[in-house]
Structures are given as structure tokens and as C-alpha cells.
Write an enzyme that holds these catalytic residues in place. Structure first.
Site, mmCIF file in Angstrom:
data_model
loop_
_atom_site.group_PDB
_atom_site.id
_atom_site.type_symbol
_atom_site.label_atom_id
_atom_site.label_comp_id
_atom_site.label_asym_id
_atom_site.label_seq_id
_atom_site.Cartn_x
_atom_site.Cartn_y
_atom_site.Cartn_z
ATOM 1 N N GLU A 253 11.531 -40.044 -20.239
ATOM 2 C CA GLU A 253 10.712 -41.253 -20.422
ATOM 3 C C GLU A 253 11.603 -42.279 -21.107
ATOM 4 O OE1 GLU A 253 7.607 -42.181 -19.800
ATOM 5 O OE2 GLU A 253 7.107 -40.346 -18.737
ATOM 6 N N CYS A 287 8.062 -49.327 -25.092
ATOM 7 C CA CYS A 287 8.901 -49.238 -23.881
ATOM 8 C C CYS A 287 8.306 -50.035 -22.731
ATOM 9 C CB CYS A 287 9.133 -47.785 -23.494
ATOM 10 S SG CYS A 287 7.623 -46.836 -23.327
HETATM 11 P P1 NAD Z 1 19.241 -44.723 -29.781
HETATM 12 O O1 NAD Z 1 19.513 -44.941 -28.349
HETATM 13 O O2 NAD Z 1 20.357 -44.267 -30.633
HETATM 14 O O3 NAD Z 1 18.043 -43.669 -30.005
HETATM 15 C C1 NAD Z 1 16.871 -43.626 -29.276
HETATM 16 C C2 NAD Z 1 16.174 -42.324 -29.699
HETATM 17 O O4 NAD Z 1 16.936 -41.226 -29.237
HETATM 18 C C3 NAD Z 1 16.084 -42.132 -31.226
HETATM 19 O O5 NAD Z 1 14.861 -41.543 -31.528
HETATM 20 C C4 NAD Z 1 17.238 -41.184 -31.557
HETATM 21 O O6 NAD Z 1 16.982 -40.362 -32.675
HETATM 22 C C5 NAD Z 1 17.316 -40.354 -30.314
HETATM 23 N N1 NAD Z 1 18.652 -39.859 -30.030
HETATM 24 C C6 NAD Z 1 19.809 -40.527 -30.110
HETATM 25 N N2 NAD Z 1 20.835 -39.748 -29.717
HETATM 26 C C7 NAD Z 1 20.287 -38.555 -29.401
HETATM 27 C C8 NAD Z 1 20.808 -37.326 -28.912
HETATM 28 N N3 NAD Z 1 22.107 -37.168 -28.633
HETATM 29 N N4 NAD Z 1 19.948 -36.308 -28.714
HETATM 30 C C9 NAD Z 1 18.635 -36.442 -28.943
HETATM 31 N N5 NAD Z 1 18.079 -37.574 -29.377
HETATM 32 C C10 NAD Z 1 18.894 -38.618 -29.591
HETATM 33 O O7 NAD Z 1 18.767 -46.053 -30.370
HETATM 34 P P2 NAD Z 1 17.708 -46.658 -31.353
HETATM 35 O O8 NAD Z 1 18.413 -47.641 -32.174
HETATM 36 O O9 NAD Z 1 16.876 -45.650 -32.059
HETATM 37 O O10 NAD Z 1 16.815 -47.440 -30.299
HETATM 38 C C11 NAD Z 1 17.494 -48.385 -29.502
HETATM 39 C C12 NAD Z 1 16.968 -48.487 -28.143
HETATM 40 O O11 NAD Z 1 16.357 -47.312 -27.697
HETATM 41 C C13 NAD Z 1 15.875 -49.526 -28.044
HETATM 42 O O12 NAD Z 1 16.436 -50.770 -27.874
HETATM 43 C C14 NAD Z 1 15.104 -49.098 -26.864
HETATM 44 O O13 NAD Z 1 15.714 -49.627 -25.706
HETATM 45 C C15 NAD Z 1 15.290 -47.623 -26.824
HETATM 46 N N6 NAD Z 1 14.091 -46.903 -27.283
HETATM 47 C C16 NAD Z 1 13.194 -46.587 -26.335
HETATM 48 C C17 NAD Z 1 12.033 -45.941 -26.705
HETATM 49 C C18 NAD Z 1 11.008 -45.573 -25.679
HETATM 50 O O14 NAD Z 1 9.849 -45.399 -26.030
HETATM 51 N N7 NAD Z 1 11.381 -45.391 -24.411
HETATM 52 C C19 NAD Z 1 11.801 -45.636 -28.036
HETATM 53 C C20 NAD Z 1 12.762 -45.956 -29.001
HETATM 54 C C21 NAD Z 1 13.921 -46.600 -28.598
#
Ligand code: NAD
Length: 482
Positions: A253, A287
Site C-alpha cells: 500500500e 496517501c
Molecule cells: P520513509 O520512506 O523513510 O518511511 C515511510 C515508512 O516506512 C515509515 O513508517 C518508516 O518507518 C518505514 N520504513 C522505512 N524504511 C523501512 C524499511 N527498510 N523497512 C520497513 N519499514 C521501513 O519516509 P517518511 O519520512 O517516514 O515518509 C516520507 C514519505 O513516505 C511521504 O512523503 C509519503 O510519500 C510516504 N508515506 C506514505 C504513507 C502511506 O500511507 N502510503 C505513509 C507515510 C509515509
């Protein structure tokens, strides 16, 4: 147990016990409205994760062997506890994530209903009997896939975990879930409802840790049978690749960059009010948040004026304050991203009609922002803003609007405003998205599927489709007389 701030101490839940990580290592939890540390979250060691995996392995056998009537009773009790505790859970959520209290408590109440819906839906996960040769019973059964490894982000601290937990448990799976280290207490409060409802040990395990290390270990473990992730596209691709290397199914997702096409026959004021309400919900950190406003040139002035009015009526502040309608961004990364995307758009010729800056106070507050004259190459037109930025661009004919809308590699949500049935049909057929809303920008509902196409991921959550990822289909052909 609560700290001085009225925020609970956070523990992991592994093999039926609340616990700290093996080495006692923790990370601070920050209230985004004050930038103050309000607690700390334990970080799992590899040994902690091995315990969680072993527990999920045993927990799966226990849960699969529990009658559906008993499972249903326990899960309904958990849903009732969550309803009872919704106000308290909302208060925890606001402190760690920032969203206004009413939104947070509403989310906690809603996820109890999500659980109830999935409990009842899973009771009808029927297989089928297929007409076959005499003396042969040919059947199709649907069985739980096995222990699930789930990873959820910080934007819906209750909604994110509950979507995975409810699907896994109602399907008969066990689960190890890594909730966000930034919003851990809400996830722990949810898990406590299941524990207090009598869920057997090992069925539900909650861990926190260094995300890449946790996901690598959980995905590679032979115990894990399904990977379920919600988060960004880059991380989703990484985890899908890791799952692919060990040939495990995955539910992804991921993010989007939702276009809103406002057609020439729409009411621009109504469209602007509805779109703005959705845009600033959860400070745009959704999202499916509408994020590119593609408006017919004949309406763009009226649409923009109404949108600016709506943006300026948003009350930005600490989510604990009663009159707040939009809280801070959930973390400093989002604040920096808003500043970068705004500066980039302005450097390329865009105009800021309102907002465009952070509040002059502690906290990650960014003022609802409307941008016009945004060129197509501005970063905000192709990078999901995930914050309160609204770029508005004009179009002249629908072909051009659809080309802009479908021009990105994402396809999660899309929106259209029109009063013409033929145009509505065209938008329904041609917009590349897994979730399309016409004449409104309403959110997800538990009775219907949500999910993306293209790089926004695969699999569906919500609706009867949600169970599909958590069940495997087995064909059984039984010759009665050997
Ligand atoms: P990010 O891409 O680092 O992390 C997104 C999520 O993934 C966080 O909860 C993080 O803990 C988790 N994550 C990161 N690396 C991981 C790994 N290797 N294994 C498992 N989980 C991992 O960035 P962020 O700063 O938290 O969010 C930035 C971007 O992420 C936002 O701009 C948005 O585009 C996207 N995002 C999307 C959703 C959604 O509901 N689809 C939610 C949160 C963030």
C-alpha cells in the site's frame, strides 16, 4: 503506566509479554506540536525479533486451531474495548502524531468498526464444491496464509496497524507488526485491547526497531508467509524486492499523487470547498490526499478564490486545543519537505497565494498553502507532497487534463468533479487509479477495497478483497473409493 506528560510508557509485546528490547536501547518520541520529547520507544534486537517470530509460529498453530466462534468472541471483545477507550487512545495519538483530538478519537472509534466489519466478513470466507466425477469430491478451500510480517507508518497510528491486524487475525493468521517508532503508543494501546480481550499469546506481536534491520530479518525468516507494508514507494520497492528474493507474497500500500480534475460544468465553489476539506485533513499526510488540482480554465479563478478562503479558515495549532482544525506535521522531515517544495515551485515561477511558511513558534506547523502558476517541472507536481500544499493548474480540454492526471508513475487515488454523466463515465474509465471519487473527496471505508495501480502498489485493504492476501487457495480432489 504514564509519564509526567500523561503519555504512556511504551513497550513491545512479544510472545504474550510486554517487554523492553534485549539491550535496553530506545529512541525518543517527540510531540510534533512542541518538539519536546514525551517518551521513548524500545528498539528490538535480532534476538527479540527471533522470539517474536517463534511466537508467531506457535501462535499461528494455536489461532488456526481455535474455533471461529471463539475467535469471533475474542475479537468482538477487543473491538468493544477499543470503542470504550477511543477517547484516551485519541489523546495519545494527538500527542505523538499531532492530528486534532477530534480527528484522532474519530480514527480510534472508526478502527473498532473496521475490526467488527472484518470479523463478520471473514466468517463468510467460503470455499466451494465443484461438480465432478462420481465418487470424487472436488473442493476449493481457503486457508490462512500463515504468520504475517507487517510494517506500518505514522500518518494513521491506529488505522494503519488495524488494517493489517484485523485482516490477519480474522483470516486466522498470526502477525508480527512493526508499527512506527514515531507513533508507537497508539499501536500499543490497540494491541492492549486484544490482550485484554484474551487473545492467546503469540498470535499478535508488536515490535519496534531500526526499520531496515527489522524488515530484513522478518522478511527473510522462514516463519513469515506474507509481507504487508504501508508506506512510501521507494521503501515499498525495497521490501517487495526482498520478498521476491525469498518468493513470498507481498501486499504493498504505497503512496500516490492524487489528481483532482474539475471539469468545465462543475460548480467551482462546491468543488473547492470539498477538495480543500480533504486536502488539509491530517495536515495533508494521507496517501489519498488530493494533491494536484487540475481545473478547467473557465473556472480556475472562482475555484482558486474559494480554495484560498477555505485554506485561510483552517485553524492551525496544537491538536490538543479545542479549536484546532489542523495540527502540526508529524515530523521535522515533512516540515523540511514543505519548505523545499514551496521554494522550488517559487523559484520556477509559481506564486504563493496563501501560506508558504512555517508558524513562528515551536512545533512542525506549516500554514495551509495554495500555489498557482505552477510549471509542470516543479517538484511539487511530480513528488507526493504529503503535507498541506495545494498546487492549482489550468486545463483547456479533457484529453489534456487526463494526460496530466495519468502522467505520473503513481495510481492510488483520483478525484473528478462534473455534473455530466458522460464526462463522469469517461473519468471513471480513463483515470489510472485504484480509488476514484466523483464529486466528493471522501476517505476510505472499511466495506470497500483501497489500493493502488502502477507504482502505488498491489493488493487491496478493506472490503471482501482484503482477505484475499491473507488466505491461500487450496484445491482438494478426493477420490472416495481408493
Ligand atoms: P520513509 O520512506 O523513510 O518511511 C515511510 C515508512 O516506512 C515509515 O513508517 C518508516 O518507518 C518505514 N520504513 C522505512 N524504511 C523501512 C524499511 N527498510 N523497512 C520497513 N519499514 C521501513 O519516509 P517518511 O519520512 O517516514 O515518509 C516520507 C514519505 O513516505 C511521504 O512523503 C509519503 O510519500 C510516504 N508515506 C506514505 C504513507 C502511506 O500511507 N502510503 C505513509 C507515510 C509515509
Amino acid at each position: 503506566m504514564t509519564t509526567d506528560h500523561g503519555y504512556p510508557a511504551v513497550r513491545m509485546y512479544i510472545a504474550g509479554e510486554w517487554c523492553q528490547g534485549g539491550t535496553g536501547r530506545t529512541a525518543p518520541i517527540v510531540n510534533p506540536a512542541t518538539e519536546k520529547v514525551i517518551g521513548d520507544v524500545p528498539l528490538a534486537t535480532p534476538a527479540d525479533l527471533d522470539r517474536a517470530l517463534a511466537a508467531a509460529d506457535t501462535g499461528f498453530r494455536t489461532w488456526r486451531g481455535t474455533s471461529v466462534a471463539d475467535r469471533t468472541r475474542i475479537l468482538h471483545t477487543a473491538a468493544d474495548l477499543l470503542t470504550e477507550r477511543a477517547a484516551a487512545v485519541g489523546r495519545i495519538m494527538t500527542q505523538e502524531q499531532g492530528k486534532p483530538l477530534a480527528e484522532a478519537a474519530g480514527e480510534a472509534r472508526r478502527v473498532a468498526d473496521t475490526l467488527r466489519w472484518h470479523i463478520e466478513d471473514a466468517r463468510r470466507a467460503y470455499g466451494r464444491l465443484i461438480p465432478s466425477a462420481p465418487g470424487t469430491v472436488l473442493s476449493v478451500r481457503r486457508e490462512p496464509v500463515g504468520p504475517v510480517a507487517a510494517f506500518v507508518p505514522w500518518n494513521f497510528p491506529a488505522g494503519g496497524p488495524m488494517r493489517k491486524i484485523s485482516s490477519a487475525l480474522t483470516a486466522g493468521c498470526s502477525i508480527v507488526i512493526k508499527a512506527s517508532e514515531e507513533t508507537p503508543a497508539t499501536a500499543a494501546a490497540l494491541v492492549a485491547c486484544f490482550v485484554d480481550a484474551g487473545l492467546p499469546a503469540g498470535v499478535l506481536n508488536l515490535v519496534f526497531g531500526e526499520p531496515a534491520q527489522v524488515s530484513a530479518q522478518l522478511i527473510a525468516s522462514p516463519v513469515t508467509r506474507l509481507i504487508a507494508f504501508t508506506g512510501s514507494v521507494p521503501v515499498g520497492k525495497l521490501l517487495a524486492a526482498e520478498a521476491g528474493r525469498v518468493m513470498k507474497p507481498a501486499l504493498m500500500e504505497l503512496g500516490g499523487h492524487a489528481p483532482v480534475i474539475v471539469c468545465a460544468d462543475a460548480d467551482p465553489a462546491v468543488a473547492a470547498r470539498r477538495a480543500a476539506q480533504a486536502k488539509f485533513l491530517n495536515a495533508g499526510q494521507v496517501c489519498t490526499s488530493p494533491s494536484r488540482f487540475i481545473v478547467h480554465e473557465s473556472l480556475i479563478d472562482d475555484f482558486t478564490a474559494e480554495f484560498v478562503t477555505a485554506a485561510e479558515s483552517v485553524v492551525v495549532g496544537d491538536g490538543l486545543a479545542e479549536d484546532t482544525t489542523m495540527g502540526p506535521l508529524a515530523n521535522e522531515r515533512r516540515l523540511t519537505a514543505m519548505q523545499r517544495l514551496t521554494a522550488d515551485a517559487v523559484a520556477r515561477g509559481a506564486k504563493v497565494l496563501t501560506g508558504g511558511e512555517r508558524l513562528d513558534r515551536a512545533g512542525y506547523f506549516f500554514v495551509p498553502t495554495v500555489l498557482v502558476d505552477v510549471p509542470p517541472d516543479a517538484e511539487v507536481m511530480h513528488e507526493e507532497p504529503f503535507g498541506p500544499l495545494a498546487p492549482i493548474v489550468p486545463f483547456t480540454d479533457l484529453d489534456e487534463a487526463l494526460k496530466t492526471a495519468n502522467g505520473l508513475p503513481y495510481g492510488l487515488a483520483a478525484y473528478g468533479f462534473t455534473r455530466d454523466a458522460a464526462t463522469a463515465e469517461r473519468l471513471s474509465a480513463e483515470l489510472e487509479a485504484g480509488i476514484l471519487s466523483l464529486n466528493h473527496c471522501g476517505g476510505s471505508v472499511h466495506e470497500a477495497p483501497s489500493g493502488g495501480v502502477k507504482e502505488s502498489g498491489y493488493g487491496r485493504e478493506g472490503g471482501p478483497e482484503a482477505l484475499d492476501s491473507y488466505l491461500v487457495t487450496k484445491r482438494v480432489s478426493h477420490l472416495l473409493v481408493p
